[in-house]
Design a protein around this motif. Structure first.
Motif, PDB file in Angstrom:
ATOM      1  N   PHE A 112      20.831  14.059  99.037  1.00 22.46           N
ATOM      2  CA  PHE A 112      20.960  15.111  98.027  1.00 22.46           C
ATOM      3  C   PHE A 112      19.624  15.360  97.329  1.00 22.46           C
ATOM      4  O   PHE A 112      19.226  16.515  97.137  1.00 22.46           O
ATOM      5  CB  PHE A 112      22.041  14.762  97.002  1.00 22.46           C
ATOM      6  CG  PHE A 112      22.156  15.799  95.928  1.00 22.46           C
ATOM      7  CD1 PHE A 112      22.649  17.063  96.217  1.00 22.46           C
ATOM      8  CD2 PHE A 112      21.764  15.524  94.631  1.00 22.46           C
ATOM      9  CE1 PHE A 112      22.733  18.039  95.232  1.00 22.46           C
ATOM     10  CE2 PHE A 112      21.850  16.483  93.638  1.00 22.46           C
ATOM     11  CZ  PHE A 112      22.341  17.752  93.936  1.00 22.46           C
ATOM     12  N   ILE A 113      18.934  14.301  96.980  1.00 18.47           N
ATOM     13  CA  ILE A 113      17.623  14.460  96.337  1.00 18.47           C
ATOM     14  C   ILE A 113      16.680  15.213  97.276  1.00 18.47           C
ATOM     15  O   ILE A 113      15.979  16.143  96.874  1.00 18.47           O
ATOM     16  CB  ILE A 113      17.048  13.081  95.937  1.00 18.47           C
ATOM     17  CG1 ILE A 113      17.910  12.462  94.831  1.00 18.47           C
ATOM     18  CG2 ILE A 113      15.592  13.192  95.513  1.00 18.47           C
ATOM     19  CD1 ILE A 113      17.644  10.983  94.590  1.00 18.47           C
ATOM     20  N   PHE A 149      24.856  25.897 100.151  1.00 16.42           N
ATOM     21  CA  PHE A 149      26.224  25.404 100.337  1.00 16.42           C
ATOM     22  C   PHE A 149      26.207  23.926 100.735  1.00 16.42           C
ATOM     23  O   PHE A 149      26.974  23.111 100.205  1.00 16.42           O
ATOM     24  CB  PHE A 149      26.949  26.234 101.402  1.00 16.42           C
ATOM     25  CG  PHE A 149      28.253  25.642 101.827  1.00 16.42           C
ATOM     26  CD1 PHE A 149      29.355  25.685 100.992  1.00 16.42           C
ATOM     27  CD2 PHE A 149      28.379  25.018 103.065  1.00 16.42           C
ATOM     28  CE1 PHE A 149      30.569  25.121 101.380  1.00 16.42           C
ATOM     29  CE2 PHE A 149      29.576  24.458 103.458  1.00 16.42           C
ATOM     30  CZ  PHE A 149      30.675  24.504 102.607  1.00 16.42           C
ATOM     31  N   ALA A 150      25.313  23.565 101.654  1.00 13.90           N
ATOM     32  CA  ALA A 150      25.206  22.169 102.101  1.00 13.90           C
ATOM     33  C   ALA A 150      24.836  21.255 100.936  1.00 13.90           C
ATOM     34  O   ALA A 150      25.282  20.102 100.885  1.00 13.90           O
ATOM     35  CB  ALA A 150      24.185  22.052 103.230  1.00 13.90           C
ATOM     36  N   SER A 151      24.035  21.750 100.009  1.00 13.92           N
ATOM     37  CA  SER A 151      23.664  20.950  98.830  1.00 13.92           C
ATOM     38  C   SER A 151      24.883  20.637  97.987  1.00 13.92           C
ATOM     39  O   SER A 151      25.076  19.500  97.536  1.00 13.92           O
ATOM     40  CB  SER A 151      22.641  21.707  97.975  1.00 13.92           C
ATOM     41  OG  SER A 151      21.489  21.993  98.702  1.00 13.92           O
ATOM     42  N   ILE A 157      30.237  15.116  98.269  1.00  8.59           N
ATOM     43  CA  ILE A 157      30.506  13.897  99.050  1.00  8.59           C
ATOM     44  C   ILE A 157      29.955  12.681  98.317  1.00  8.59           C
ATOM     45  O   ILE A 157      30.605  11.633  98.256  1.00  8.59           O
ATOM     46  CB  ILE A 157      29.942  14.031 100.484  1.00  8.59           C
ATOM     47  CG1 ILE A 157      30.772  15.056 101.261  1.00  8.59           C
ATOM     48  CG2 ILE A 157      29.898  12.680 101.195  1.00  8.59           C
ATOM     49  CD1 ILE A 157      30.204  15.434 102.622  1.00  8.59           C
ATOM     50  N   TYR A 158      28.785  12.825  97.744  1.00 13.72           N
ATOM     51  CA  TYR A 158      28.207  11.728  96.955  1.00 13.72           C
ATOM     52  C   TYR A 158      29.158  11.352  95.815  1.00 13.72           C
ATOM     53  O   TYR A 158      29.462  10.169  95.623  1.00 13.72           O
ATOM     54  CB  TYR A 158      26.828  12.104  96.415  1.00 13.72           C
ATOM     55  CG  TYR A 158      26.345  11.161  95.365  1.00 13.72           C
ATOM     56  CD1 TYR A 158      25.994   9.852  95.689  1.00 13.72           C
ATOM     57  CD2 TYR A 158      26.272  11.550  94.023  1.00 13.72           C
ATOM     58  CE1 TYR A 158      25.585   8.967  94.702  1.00 13.72           C
ATOM     59  CE2 TYR A 158      25.857  10.661  93.044  1.00 13.72           C
ATOM     60  CZ  TYR A 158      25.512   9.389  93.380  1.00 13.72           C
ATOM     61  OH  TYR A 158      25.107   8.501  92.414  1.00 13.72           O
ATOM     62  N   LEU A 159      29.639  12.328  95.072  1.00 14.51           N
ATOM     63  CA  LEU A 159      30.520  12.055  93.930  1.00 14.51           C
ATOM     64  C   LEU A 159      31.855  11.453  94.364  1.00 14.51           C
ATOM     65  O   LEU A 159      32.380  10.558  93.675  1.00 14.51           O
ATOM     66  CB  LEU A 159      30.780  13.332  93.135  1.00 14.51           C
ATOM     67  CG  LEU A 159      29.627  13.902  92.340  1.00 14.51           C
ATOM     68  CD1 LEU A 159      30.039  15.226  91.659  1.00 14.51           C
ATOM     69  CD2 LEU A 159      29.106  12.894  91.317  1.00 14.51           C
ATOM     70  N   LEU A 160      32.379  11.899  95.475  1.00 16.83           N
ATOM     71  CA  LEU A 160      33.678  11.411  95.942  1.00 16.83           C
ATOM     72  C   LEU A 160      33.630  10.036  96.571  1.00 16.83           C
ATOM     73  O   LEU A 160      34.665   9.399  96.779  1.00 16.83           O
ATOM     74  CB  LEU A 160      34.284  12.415  96.947  1.00 16.83           C
ATOM     75  CG  LEU A 160      34.721  13.761  96.371  1.00 16.83           C
ATOM     76  CD1 LEU A 160      35.055  14.726  97.497  1.00 16.83           C
ATOM     77  CD2 LEU A 160      35.888  13.581  95.426  1.00 16.83           C
ATOM     78  N   ASN A 161      32.420   9.569  96.871  1.00 16.38           N
ATOM     79  CA  ASN A 161      32.307   8.272  97.547  1.00 16.38           C
ATOM     80  C   ASN A 161      31.452   7.311  96.744  1.00 16.38           C
ATOM     81  O   ASN A 161      31.133   6.263  97.133  1.00 16.38           O
ATOM     82  CB  ASN A 161      31.729   8.480  98.952  1.00 16.38           C
ATOM     83  CG  ASN A 161      32.708   9.237  99.822  1.00 16.38           C
ATOM     84  OD1 ASN A 161      33.639   8.664 100.358  1.00 16.38           O
ATOM     85  ND2 ASN A 161      32.516  10.544  99.942  1.00 16.38           N
TER      86      ASN A 161
END
Length: 161
Positions: A112-113, A149-151, A157-161
């Motif tokens: 993400f970064i 959109f991918a960002s 995904i980062y937040l959910l995992n």
């Protein structure tokens, strides 16, 4: 070798192939991770089906290649053209690195970064291309939208995992 003498069609082919090579290299870590690690992740409801990514990226790489060839056609002896294509090369490199961070290192946070940096360099590429040939910048709009959109998807995904 004076690549400025290459016919325009050959520049288009070379640029498209180069962009797709980055995608193929990135897919070496992506394809192995999809059935295992990626399948085990919690994903948001707007996560596209896996089959969609290949055709989307192939299309985007073709548009990116045409865009870069349009700038290349202006002549590599020009400093502004060299600079614009250098920025393009950096964003292409960042594009490939994202897959290694996300799928290879299995790090949605690092990915993400990095994708935020990629977005910035895509925008800079578009600005440089617009100054030289506006159509070349417009051809990158779908790419910018997809990476945006991918960002969001990456961060979710980062937040959910």
């Amino acid at each position: 070798m004076d690549t400025d003498r290459f016919p325009y069609w050959l520049k288009i082919v070379i640029a498209i192939v180069l962009c797709n090579i980055v995608g193929i290299a990135a897919s070496t870590v992506t394809l192995d991770a999809i059935p295992g690690w990626y399948a085990s992740l919690n994903k948001p409801p707007f996560n596209p089906p896996n089959w969609l990514f290949g055709p989307v990226w192939t299309t985007l790489y073709v548009l990116m290649g045409i865009s870069a060839a349009m700038i290349w056609q202006l002549g590599l002896k020009r400093r502004d053209v060299k600079h614009a294509l250098s920025v393009f090369g950096i964003q292409l490199m960042l594009n490939g690195i994202w897959s290694y961070l996300f799928f290879g290192f299995q790090s949605p946070l690092l990915a993400f970064i990095e994708i935020l940096l990629l977005l910035g360099v895509i925008i800079l590429t578009m600005i440089r291309f617009k100054d030289l040939k506006p159509l070349a910048a417009w051809l990158l709009v779908p790419y910018l939208l997809w990476v945006s959109f991918a960002s969001i998807l990456n961060f979710s995904i980062y937040l959910l995992n």
